[in-house]
Design an enzyme around this catalytic site. Sequence first.
Site, PDB file in Angstrom:
ATOM      1  N   ASP A  64       0.873  -1.174   0.000  1.00 47.76           N
ATOM      2  CA  ASP A  64       0.000   0.000   0.000  1.00 47.76           C
ATOM      3  C   ASP A  64       0.907   1.220   0.000  1.00 47.76           C
ATOM      4  O   ASP A  64       1.608   1.484   0.978  1.00 47.76           O
ATOM      5  CB  ASP A  64      -0.883  -0.025   1.249  1.00 47.76           C
ATOM      6  CG  ASP A  64      -1.815   1.183   1.333  1.00 47.76           C
ATOM      7  OD1 ASP A  64      -1.661   2.129   0.535  1.00 47.76           O
ATOM      8  OD2 ASP A  64      -2.682   1.185   2.222  1.00 47.76           O
ATOM      9  N   ILE A  65       0.900   1.963  -1.087  1.00 48.74           N
ATOM     10  CA  ILE A  65       1.862   3.065  -1.217  1.00 48.74           C
ATOM     11  C   ILE A  65       1.625   4.173  -0.198  1.00 48.74           C
ATOM     12  O   ILE A  65       2.506   5.013   0.008  1.00 48.74           O
ATOM     13  CB  ILE A  65       1.858   3.670  -2.638  1.00 48.74           C
ATOM     14  CG1 ILE A  65       0.484   4.238  -2.986  1.00 48.74           C
ATOM     15  CG2 ILE A  65       2.318   2.642  -3.658  1.00 48.74           C
ATOM     16  CD1 ILE A  65       0.470   5.049  -4.268  1.00 48.74           C
ATOM     17  N   ASN A  91       1.745   5.720 -11.067  1.00 51.30           N
ATOM     18  CA  ASN A  91       0.459   5.544 -11.733  1.00 51.30           C
ATOM     19  C   ASN A  91      -0.703   5.392 -10.761  1.00 51.30           C
ATOM     20  O   ASN A  91      -1.823   5.783 -11.078  1.00 51.30           O
ATOM     21  CB  ASN A  91       0.516   4.314 -12.644  1.00 51.30           C
ATOM     22  CG  ASN A  91      -0.865   3.886 -13.106  1.00 51.30           C
ATOM     23  OD1 ASN A  91      -1.495   4.547 -13.924  1.00 51.30           O
ATOM     24  ND2 ASN A  91      -1.353   2.775 -12.560  1.00 51.30           N
ATOM     25  N   TYR A 155     -10.495  15.545  -7.158  1.00 54.92           N
ATOM     26  CA  TYR A 155      -9.672  14.545  -7.860  1.00 54.92           C
ATOM     27  C   TYR A 155      -8.758  15.208  -8.886  1.00 54.92           C
ATOM     28  O   TYR A 155      -7.529  15.021  -8.834  1.00 54.92           O
ATOM     29  CB  TYR A 155     -10.555  13.483  -8.517  1.00 54.92           C
ATOM     30  CG  TYR A 155      -9.836  12.671  -9.558  1.00 54.92           C
ATOM     31  CD1 TYR A 155      -8.859  11.753  -9.193  1.00 54.92           C
ATOM     32  CD2 TYR A 155     -10.105  12.842 -10.920  1.00 54.92           C
ATOM     33  CE1 TYR A 155      -8.174  11.013 -10.150  1.00 54.92           C
ATOM     34  CE2 TYR A 155      -9.433  12.111 -11.873  1.00 54.92           C
ATOM     35  CZ  TYR A 155      -8.467  11.193 -11.490  1.00 54.92           C
ATOM     36  OH  TYR A 155      -7.789  10.467 -12.440  1.00 54.92           O
ATOM     37  N   ALA A 157      -7.825  18.201  -8.973  1.00 53.17           N
ATOM     38  CA  ALA A 157      -6.917  19.112  -8.265  1.00 53.17           C
ATOM     39  C   ALA A 157      -5.669  18.382  -7.798  1.00 53.17           C
ATOM     40  O   ALA A 157      -4.552  18.916  -7.880  1.00 53.17           O
ATOM     41  CB  ALA A 157      -7.633  19.751  -7.075  1.00 53.17           C
ATOM     42  N   LYS A 159      -4.353  15.795  -9.207  1.00 54.74           N
ATOM     43  CA  LYS A 159      -3.563  15.471 -10.396  1.00 54.74           C
ATOM     44  C   LYS A 159      -2.900  16.716 -10.980  1.00 54.74           C
ATOM     45  O   LYS A 159      -1.783  16.644 -11.509  1.00 54.74           O
ATOM     46  CB  LYS A 159      -4.453  14.790 -11.442  1.00 54.74           C
ATOM     47  CG  LYS A 159      -4.961  13.415 -11.031  1.00 54.74           C
ATOM     48  CD  LYS A 159      -3.810  12.435 -10.890  1.00 54.74           C
ATOM     49  CE  LYS A 159      -4.290  11.010 -10.755  1.00 54.74           C
ATOM     50  NZ  LYS A 159      -3.178  10.029 -10.737  1.00 54.74           N
ATOM     51  N   ILE A 188     -10.348   6.939 -20.540  1.00 60.19           N
ATOM     52  CA  ILE A 188      -9.727   5.644 -20.802  1.00 60.19           C
ATOM     53  C   ILE A 188     -10.600   4.549 -20.196  1.00 60.19           C
ATOM     54  O   ILE A 188     -11.177   4.717 -19.124  1.00 60.19           O
ATOM     55  CB  ILE A 188      -8.307   5.571 -20.179  1.00 60.19           C
ATOM     56  CG1 ILE A 188      -7.452   6.760 -20.634  1.00 60.19           C
ATOM     57  CG2 ILE A 188      -7.635   4.248 -20.534  1.00 60.19           C
ATOM     58  CD1 ILE A 188      -7.164   6.826 -22.110  1.00 60.19           C
TER      59      ILE A 188
END
Length: 254
Positions: A64-65, A91, A155, A157, A159, A188
């Site tokens: 879990d990053i 990613n 969301y 924001a 990115k 996508i």
Amino acid sequence: MSDSKQEQKNNRVVVVTGAGTGIGRATARAFARQGATVLAVGRRPEPLDETATGFPGIRPHVADITAPGAPEEIVSAAVDTYGRLDVLVNNAGIGGGGPLGTLDRRVIDPLLETNLVAPVLLTQAAVPALEDARGVVVNVTTTIGQRGWPNSSFYPATKSALETLTRCWAVELAPRGVRVVAVAPGAIETPIADHMGLGPEQRKALREWQLAHIPLGRIGRPEDVAWAIAALAAPDAAYLTGTVLPVDGGALVS
């Protein structure tokens, strides 16, 4: 490509986060097809095992990053096992949010921790190894962050902030031989819409709206984005840094 650049491309060690599905899975496989060794990072073992099926160069790594110590542990897993780290692909991300008036810490904190804080800490942990390899950081952002997006602003924001970091890190790390670039996907075909809590009718309406605004007339595939990530990270792209490449079928310019 020269023989030396081809050899460099084949011998790379790559870390891809969020590699269990969608863009992350396609990216891990794209690098593996080039001959790279890929540490495929994700929270669930089963999707990671599926990512690696048929690709002996992909090694699943469950993490879990956002967990304390995870960035250092992930980098060590690559460097201690393979002796180097050439490419870091940030990613992993989650969607969600809502209009003003509905946001609270339960919504904001997971988005902030996954989409922004975790990439910062993972990149920071990876820089010494990337410097040794004259490596590359590839951040995955979104074209939504480059336009107004009502009712789901937080969301994009997160990115958009990652794109700002891409440009800042590109300047900061250039003297150390590390390139930093970003790929900004548009619409996508990935599971992220399912994870945003949208119902079937909402997903259908969203897709119809997206298709109406995409000049190329189709929803993108994870492989479209994976190609761009691998291309920006390639040795032949050595003069690119600070670049944010939209992969959106022309939606951003329409």
